[in-house]
Motif scaffolding. Structure first.
Motif, PDB file in Angstrom:
ATOM      1  N   ARG A   1     -31.987  96.187  26.876  1.00 16.69           N
ATOM      2  CA  ARG A   1     -32.840  95.010  26.683  1.00 16.69           C
ATOM      3  C   ARG A   1     -32.570  94.381  25.324  1.00 16.69           C
ATOM      4  NH1 ARG A   1     -37.639  93.301  24.371  1.00 16.69           N
ATOM      5  NH2 ARG A   1     -38.199  95.278  23.405  1.00 16.69           N
ATOM      6  N   PRO A   2     -32.212  93.100  25.305  1.00 14.49           N
ATOM      7  CA  PRO A   2     -31.977  92.450  24.016  1.00 14.49           C
ATOM      8  C   PRO A   2     -33.289  92.169  23.301  1.00 14.49           C
ATOM      9  CG  PRO A   2     -31.672  90.888  25.802  1.00 14.49           C
ATOM     10  CD  PRO A   2     -31.917  92.215  26.444  1.00 14.49           C
ATOM     11  N   PHE A   3     -33.267  92.263  21.996  1.00 15.42           N
ATOM     12  CA  PHE A   3     -34.452  91.973  21.189  1.00 15.42           C
ATOM     13  C   PHE A   3     -34.851  90.520  21.413  1.00 15.42           C
ATOM     14  CE2 PHE A   3     -36.793  91.123  17.235  1.00 15.42           C
ATOM     15  CZ  PHE A   3     -37.604  92.254  17.172  1.00 15.42           C
ATOM     16  N   GLY A   4     -36.122  90.297  21.656  1.00 13.65           N
ATOM     17  CA  GLY A   4     -36.629  88.951  21.912  1.00 13.65           C
ATOM     18  C   GLY A   4     -36.886  88.655  23.369  1.00 13.65           C
ATOM     19  N   TYR A   5     -36.406  89.542  24.259  1.00 11.37           N
ATOM     20  CA  TYR A   5     -36.521  89.295  25.690  1.00 11.37           C
ATOM     21  C   TYR A   5     -37.014  90.538  26.424  1.00 11.37           C
ATOM     22  CZ  TYR A   5     -33.558  85.213  24.767  1.00 11.37           C
ATOM     23  OH  TYR A   5     -33.048  84.037  24.294  1.00 11.37           O
ATOM     24  N   ARG A   6     -37.618  90.303  27.579  1.00  8.31           N
ATOM     25  CA  ARG A   6     -37.872  91.387  28.524  1.00  8.31           C
ATOM     26  C   ARG A   6     -37.160  91.035  29.827  1.00  8.31           C
ATOM     27  NH1 ARG A   6     -43.138  89.165  28.293  1.00  8.31           N
ATOM     28  NH2 ARG A   6     -43.762  90.872  26.940  1.00  8.31           N
ATOM     29  N   ARG A   7     -36.677  92.058  30.494  1.00  8.68           N
ATOM     30  CA  ARG A   7     -35.911  91.860  31.711  1.00  8.68           C
ATOM     31  C   ARG A   7     -36.844  91.733  32.917  1.00  8.68           C
ATOM     32  NH1 ARG A   7     -32.804  95.909  31.107  1.00  8.68           N
ATOM     33  NH2 ARG A   7     -31.078  94.784  30.181  1.00  8.68           N
ATOM     34  N   VAL A   8     -36.557  90.788  33.784  1.00  9.33           N
ATOM     35  CA  VAL A   8     -37.295  90.615  35.031  1.00  9.33           C
ATOM     36  C   VAL A   8     -36.324  90.915  36.166  1.00  9.33           C
ATOM     37  CG1 VAL A   8     -38.641  89.051  36.460  1.00  9.33           C
ATOM     38  CG2 VAL A   8     -38.710  88.821  33.966  1.00  9.33           C
ATOM     39  N   LEU A   9     -36.575  91.964  36.923  1.00 10.13           N
ATOM     40  CA  LEU A   9     -35.674  92.340  38.001  1.00 10.13           C
ATOM     41  C   LEU A   9     -35.782  91.376  39.175  1.00 10.13           C
ATOM     42  CD1 LEU A   9     -36.141  96.227  38.034  1.00 10.13           C
ATOM     43  CD2 LEU A   9     -34.411  94.886  36.849  1.00 10.13           C
ATOM     44  N   GLY A  10     -34.723  91.352  39.979  1.00 10.26           N
ATOM     45  CA  GLY A  10     -34.714  90.500  41.157  1.00 10.26           C
ATOM     46  C   GLY A  10     -35.677  90.989  42.208  1.00 10.26           C
ATOM     47  N   PRO A  11     -35.733  90.310  43.346  1.00  7.01           N
ATOM     48  CA  PRO A  11     -36.688  90.661  44.411  1.00  7.01           C
ATOM     49  C   PRO A  11     -36.558  92.089  44.910  1.00  7.01           C
ATOM     50  CG  PRO A  11     -35.668  88.524  44.835  1.00  7.01           C
ATOM     51  CD  PRO A  11     -34.930  89.124  43.683  1.00  7.01           C
TER      52      PRO A  11
END
Length: 276
Positions: free
Chosen positions: A158-168
């Motif tokens: 996970r890059p600093f500044g972002y959170r990951r949103v997984l696909g469906p």
């Protein structure tokens, strides 16, 4: 009793927990016991590629130990842990032949580099390892080109500044979306203002973040290199850096030039601020 050195290496240690090299070390120690050798030293290059050509400090120390005569044997889990470069292998062969150093591996047995047959075996294994590395590198480059063309961000920690949103389907290996983490984005924007508007250095940002207990997404303290790479990442501007030249000399001639493409990631800073 033979004084042996263990060399352990792993190319990628994403978790930075050292478990990969620890498993190699344990297996090599067991082999030393079976051979009746004493382990005099252990040299470990964690998260270090033997294919890239970048320095391997522990490997250099191993060569120095052989050259000084402090060890008379080398133990490795597999020959490709020692080398993935024919040039390095040839230098290693010259060194161990000169000192009469024995080489044993856990998975591939003895490599008697004092004989023509042993050297031939080592060279064949080295050539195969090199081919595997080059083939893997080409596959990865092709995959990266595909992701860039589709405007997809790099799938990794996970890059600093972002959170990951997984696909469906929720599969972590599928192309993903990112959304901004407001608190971390504010820190990045403040760092940009401090550097661009106030003339402060990245080291002053580092000292400030350390004092405030701000950690990386892996829970580690920030270091100068990772902080600079994070702040200059094109992804912060909704862009993705891409390599346009395969030839290293051509890339060196274009040093300072960055080719970018748009990526499906929300920008934390405007592109012009990132370029500045």
């Amino acid at each position: 009793m033979t004084q042996a050195a263990i060399y352990a290496r792993i190319s990628k240690d994403a978790a930075h927990d050292g478990l990969g090299v620890e498993r190699q070390r344990s297996d090599c120690e067991a082999l030393a016991g079976r051979l009746g050798w004493t382990v005099a030293a252990t040299f470990t290059d964690d998260d270090r590629s033997a294919y890239s050509g970048k320095p391997r400090p522990a490997y250099r120390d191993l060569l120095a130990a052989i050259d000084s005569g402090s060890v008379g044997a080398v133990l490795a889990w597999h020959p490709d842990r020692l080398h993935r470069s024919p040039k390095e292998l040839e230098r290693f062969i010259d060194l161990v032949e000169r000192h009469g150093t024995a080489v044993q591996t856990v998975t591939a047995g003895i490599f008697d580099l004092s004989t023509p047959s042993g050297r031939m075996q080592a060279r064949i294994v080295g050539a195969v390892a090199r081919h595997e590395s080059e083939h893997k590198s080409e596959r990865l480059r092709r995959k990266m080109d595909e992701l860039v063309a589709a405007g997809q961000p790099h799938v990794g920690p996970r890059p600093f500044g972002y959170r990951r949103v997984l696909g469906p389907d929720g599969h972590p290996g599928r192309p993903v979306a990112y959304e901004i983490v407001p608190a971390e984005a504010e820190l990045i924007q403040a760092a940009y203002s401090a550097i661009l508007d106030d003339g402060r250095s990245s080291r002053s940002i580092l000292a400030d973040w350390k004092a405030r207990g701000i950690l990386t997404t892996r829970g580690n303290q920030w270091l100068p290199g990772p902080l600079r790479r994070m702040l200059t990442s094109a992804q912060l501007a909704g862009l993705r850096e891409r390599r346009v030249d395969r030839d290293p000399k051509a890339r060196a001639a274009r040093k300072g030039e960055v080719a970018v493409s748009e990526v499906k990631v929300p920008a934390i800073v405007p592109p012009e601020r990132w370029r500045a």
